[in-house]
Scaffold this motif. Structure first.
Motif, PDB file in Angstrom:
ATOM      1  N   ILE A 105     -44.580  43.405  26.820  1.00 44.54           N
ATOM      2  CA  ILE A 105     -43.499  42.489  26.448  1.00 44.54           C
ATOM      3  C   ILE A 105     -43.049  42.747  25.009  1.00 44.54           C
ATOM      4  O   ILE A 105     -41.872  42.686  24.694  1.00 44.54           O
ATOM      5  CB  ILE A 105     -43.957  41.033  26.653  1.00 44.54           C
ATOM      6  N   THR A 106     -43.997  43.037  24.153  1.00 44.84           N
ATOM      7  CA  THR A 106     -43.645  43.172  22.743  1.00 44.84           C
ATOM      8  C   THR A 106     -43.401  44.616  22.319  1.00 44.84           C
ATOM      9  O   THR A 106     -43.001  44.873  21.203  1.00 44.84           O
ATOM     10  CB  THR A 106     -44.771  42.596  21.870  1.00 44.84           C
ATOM     11  N   PHE A 107     -43.638  45.567  23.234  1.00 44.80           N
ATOM     12  CA  PHE A 107     -43.687  46.941  22.754  1.00 44.80           C
ATOM     13  C   PHE A 107     -42.333  47.470  22.245  1.00 44.80           C
ATOM     14  O   PHE A 107     -42.285  48.183  21.259  1.00 44.80           O
ATOM     15  CB  PHE A 107     -44.321  47.873  23.808  1.00 44.80           C
ATOM     16  N   LEU A 108     -41.248  47.016  22.889  1.00 43.15           N
ATOM     17  CA  LEU A 108     -39.951  47.536  22.446  1.00 43.15           C
ATOM     18  C   LEU A 108     -39.623  47.073  21.032  1.00 43.15           C
ATOM     19  O   LEU A 108     -39.196  47.862  20.187  1.00 43.15           O
ATOM     20  CB  LEU A 108     -38.852  47.100  23.413  1.00 43.15           C
TER      21      LEU A 108
ATOM     22  N   ILE B  84     -46.793  56.074  23.711  1.00 41.74           N
ATOM     23  CA  ILE B  84     -45.394  55.784  23.402  1.00 41.74           C
ATOM     24  C   ILE B  84     -45.052  56.188  21.967  1.00 41.74           C
ATOM     25  O   ILE B  84     -44.002  56.755  21.708  1.00 41.74           O
ATOM     26  CB  ILE B  84     -45.096  54.286  23.641  1.00 41.74           C
ATOM     27  N   VAL B  85     -45.933  55.867  21.003  1.00 38.18           N
ATOM     28  CA  VAL B  85     -45.521  56.043  19.604  1.00 38.18           C
ATOM     29  C   VAL B  85     -45.914  57.386  18.984  1.00 38.18           C
ATOM     30  O   VAL B  85     -45.503  57.681  17.878  1.00 38.18           O
ATOM     31  CB  VAL B  85     -46.032  54.919  18.679  1.00 38.18           C
ATOM     32  N   THR B  86     -46.721  58.188  19.691  1.00 38.38           N
ATOM     33  CA  THR B  86     -47.096  59.460  19.079  1.00 38.38           C
ATOM     34  C   THR B  86     -46.464  60.632  19.811  1.00 38.38           C
ATOM     35  O   THR B  86     -46.184  60.553  21.003  1.00 38.38           O
ATOM     36  CB  THR B  86     -48.624  59.671  19.092  1.00 38.38           C
ATOM     37  N   ASN B  87     -46.247  61.698  19.065  1.00 36.67           N
ATOM     38  CA  ASN B  87     -45.651  62.900  19.657  1.00 36.67           C
ATOM     39  C   ASN B  87     -46.426  64.168  19.335  1.00 36.67           C
ATOM     40  O   ASN B  87     -46.115  65.227  19.866  1.00 36.67           O
ATOM     41  CB  ASN B  87     -44.215  63.076  19.158  1.00 36.67           C
TER      42      ASN B  87
END
Lengths: 449, 276
Positions: free
Chosen positions: B121-124, B214-217
């Motif tokens: 719910i909060t990730f975006l 999601i946040v790492t590449n």
């Protein structure tokens, strides 16, 4: 009394919080509803990357959907590309499975942090294109010879590359469902050849099903149900039907061929009792390897797994035909996001290279996916590979009878609806005709939104 | 305290052994699957003892992803998160349990309700914030969103409330108040709770897959679960033996942590509380 206050207080806070959260709770539909929100020309996606003068950086997101170790194979292909292209630096990022990759793309869209190239599952070409974040490939294709360029690929694998007449993706890692059968069990049951028609498949399954004390100890066949309704689509096409109209607005699932296809599956489950009402996708291949089923309809990409895991003789054939052969090829596409001209040019070079005969052959032999260009199959390495494992040619043969794997804006919901209803039909909660009528009516509403 | 009758003791052990079974069975299955060659993983009748031990699975699994790198990252990220959570939760819990201020009850309720929100719910919102900070693909991006814990705050508040007010009065006579009281009395007395919370947080963040993905590449900051994810195949069958081999070395630190904490757990339970 004190407890009363607590209860009321808690409820109040919840009532305040929940509506506030609701819009963010469902990001995908919200994102799809606002195609204009997409940044037309996104900022360079990797602020940390400081390329040397004249060197273009291409960020490439890829999922791994077939077994371990493939991320390494992918990295080696990208390294080879970078070595051969001194002016381009591709940065490969593993992004989980297909669903996680889509989530990452949707988050990236909102934050203006999209990759330049990505591999997505077949139907997501039609999910992402309406958002306005994909770059159509037509001008690149034209510059490279137009029809001559597209003719290099198997026509069947280009079916899902278009939306509204524009081309958005190239086939990259593709597979078809086929019928695997256990030769040892066929011999034991005195069946001399694999089935070629629906009737033969049914009769063989009846002979091959084994029971111990009223309990089935081995299924004749397993027809697993997975999120993409892959096997049902194949049955519908074989019955001479179609899933969706060419303008992607109308479902044909209440038509006679679609009903015939579901009737056949339902008969295997509920009349013949030769397959379970519900077999999870992941379980089916394990059951086949453990000889808990004599036949299984499964992805052509599973051959390497069976070679390593099955302690018996097996082979594969095209899914037996009804009125005709037919499948909807699945798997992943490679596509490009809207960026500046230099990045897009580099991205196009990379996409072409990844789907070129040499590379698609390499990826095919390492992964089990189908090499996407006929020319790849004429390469000496690929000929040796096909000589060693002749059954891989069945998958190429299957491509001659290939049809559209349904994909449309908003189709994901239709897909889920069909999946859930199939489960209800096979477990006897709703009749075949009522179930398919329901999917068609509700699905058409979703498609017209 | 006399010795329990033999039969009672035997019964106790029997119940304990039975309870142990469902816990140990998956671990045992993980270990034997990890050493099975591929063609022994799926058999018609389950094989409880592997015929051949393929230790090469560990090497194959280790080399399927940059696990050495991921290990270091997991340690840095998890340690960072737990340290921050312990600090913020302890301070917040102290305020909620011992200080009187306007809106304390409502504040606590809001924190409680935060516990029911899943990360999806909060990730975006978090993701966009991080992007604006330029924190995507960094250690901060993995740690800071988890710097506070509603669960930890709740748990410690309850623990602090359980410390009798009489103790605070006694401490006040010795001029021990505020943060000094927190540090010298409440924290030591709540050690079992702190330890329990640490273990729960350790498992949760060591195993977290969604957020890091999601946040790492880049491999420079990616963590162990992403390495495990590479073994899962959606379209065809997962290589279970390699996945289990990798799971074994990924989960080993957790098992060791529980093993070590266990002895400490019992001793701290025995020393807590006022004499009645």
């Amino acid at each position: 009394m004190k407890r009363m206050y607590w209860l009321i207080g808690t409820l109040l806070v919840l009532a305040l919080l929940l509506p506030a959260c609701a819009p963010t709770a469902a990001p995908p539909p919200a994102a799809q509803g606002q195609p204009t929100a997409a940044p037309a020309t996104a900022a360079p996606s990797q602020p940390t990357a400081a390329p040397a003068a004249g060197k273009v950086t291409v960020t490439y997101w890829f999922p791994v959907d077939l077994g371990g170790g493939l991320a390494k194979v992918m990295d080696s292909m990208v390294a080879k590309f970078n070595g051969a292209h001194p002016n381009i630096e591709v940065k490969a990022v593993y992004t989980g499975n297909y669903d996680a990759t889509l989530q990452k793309i949707q988050a990236g869209q909102l934050a203006g942090n999209l990759p330049d190239v990505a591999v997505v599952v077949n139907e997501h070409t039609q999910t992402l294109a309406p958002l306005g974040i994909l770059e159509p490939l037509d001008s690149f294709v034209q510059a490279d010879g137009g029809k001559k360029f597209t003719d290099q690929y198997f026509p069947a694998l280009l079916l899902n590359s278009y939306l509204n007449g524009k081309m958005y993706s190239l086939p990259f890692q593709r597979s078809v469902p086929v019928l695997y059968y256990n030769k040892d069990l066929f011999d034991q049951a005195g069946i001399s050849k694999p089935p070629e028609t629906w009737d033969e498949m049914e009769q063989d399954a009846i002979k091959l099903t084994e029971k111990q004390g009223g309990q089935v100890s081995r299924w004749g066949i397993e027809v697993p149900l997975e999120a993409y309704n892959w096997i049902y689509y194949a049955f519908v096409y074989e019955a001479g039907g179609k899933i969706i109209s060419d303008d992607l607005k109308t479902l044909y699932l209440d038509q006679p061929p679609a009903i015939e296809a579901m009737n056949y599956w339902n008969k295997l489950v509920n009349t013949d009792h030769v397959t379970a009402a519900y077999t999870p996708w992941a379980q089916a291949s394990q059951d086949f390897a453990a000889q808990k089923t004599a036949m299984v309809i499964y992805s052509s990409g599973s051959q390497a797994f069976f070679r390593d895991s099955a302690k018996f003789k097996w082979s594969l054939v095209k899914i037996p035909q009804d009125k005709q052969y037919g499948v909807a090829p699945g798997g992943g596409k490679i596509l490009m996001f809207k960026k500046d001209a230099a990045t897009e040019k580099a991205a196009w070079e990379f996409m072409k290279w990844m789907t070129s005969p040499e590379e698609t052959a390499f990826w095919s032999m390492n992964s089990g996916y189908i090499a996407v260009q006929p020319a790849a199959w004429d390469l000496p390495v690929m000929k040796d590979y096909a000589k060693k494992y002749p059954e891989v040619l069945v998958t190429v043969d299957q491509l001659k009878n290939a049809y559209y794997e349904p994909g449309a804006p908003n189709y994901t919901k239709v897909r889920d609806l069909l999946h859930d209803t199939t489960q209800d039909i096979l477990s006897g909660k709703i009749s075949v005709t009522d179930g398919l009528k329901k999917v068609t009516q509700e699905g058409n509403k979703l498609l017209s939104q | 305290m006399g010795a329990k009758p033999l039969i009672l003791r035997a019964l106790t052990y029997l119940v304990l052994i039975l309870a142990l079974f469902p816990i140990l069975l998956p671990i045992y299955w993980m270990i034997i699957t990890a050493v099975k060659p591929k063609d022994e993983v799926f058999t018609f009748t389950p094989e409880w003892v592997p015929h051949t031990v393929a230790l090469s699975n560990f090497g194959l699994a280790w080399n399927s992803a940059p696990f050495g790198h991921y290990f270091i990252n997991s340690v840095v990220v998890t340690t960072g998160i737990i340290f921050l959570q312990l600090v913020t939760s302890t301070l917040a819990a102290y305020a909620l349990a011992r200080l009187r201020f306007f809106g304390r009850g409502v504040l606590f309720l809001i924190i409680l309700s935060a516990m029911i929100l899943p990360i999806q719910i909060t990730f975006l919102a978090n993701f966009v914030t991080l992007k604006n900070f330029g924190w995507l693909d960094t250690y901060q991006g993995l740690v800071i969103p988890f710097a506070a814990s509603a669960f930890g705050t709740f748990l410690l508040r309850q623990a602090f409330l359980a410390v009798p007010p009489a103790l605070e009065d006694a401490a006040r006579l010795d001029r021990c108040t505020g943060l000094s009281f927190l540090w010298n009395f409440l924290v030591p007395l709540s050690r079992p709770t702190l330890l329990a919370f640490t273990l729960v947080a350790l498992v949760a963040h060591w195993n977290d897959y969604f957020w890091p993905l999601i946040v790492t590449n880049t491999d420079a900051v990616r963590t162990l679960p992403i390495g495990l994810g590479m073994f899962i195949a959606q379209e065809v069958t997962t290589d279970w033996n390699l996945l289990m081999a990798a799971t074994l070395f990924v989960s080993a630190p957790l098992l060791i942590a529980f093993f070590v904490a266990q002895r400490y757990f019992i001793s701290s339970f025995m020393h807590s509380g006022l004499k009645g």
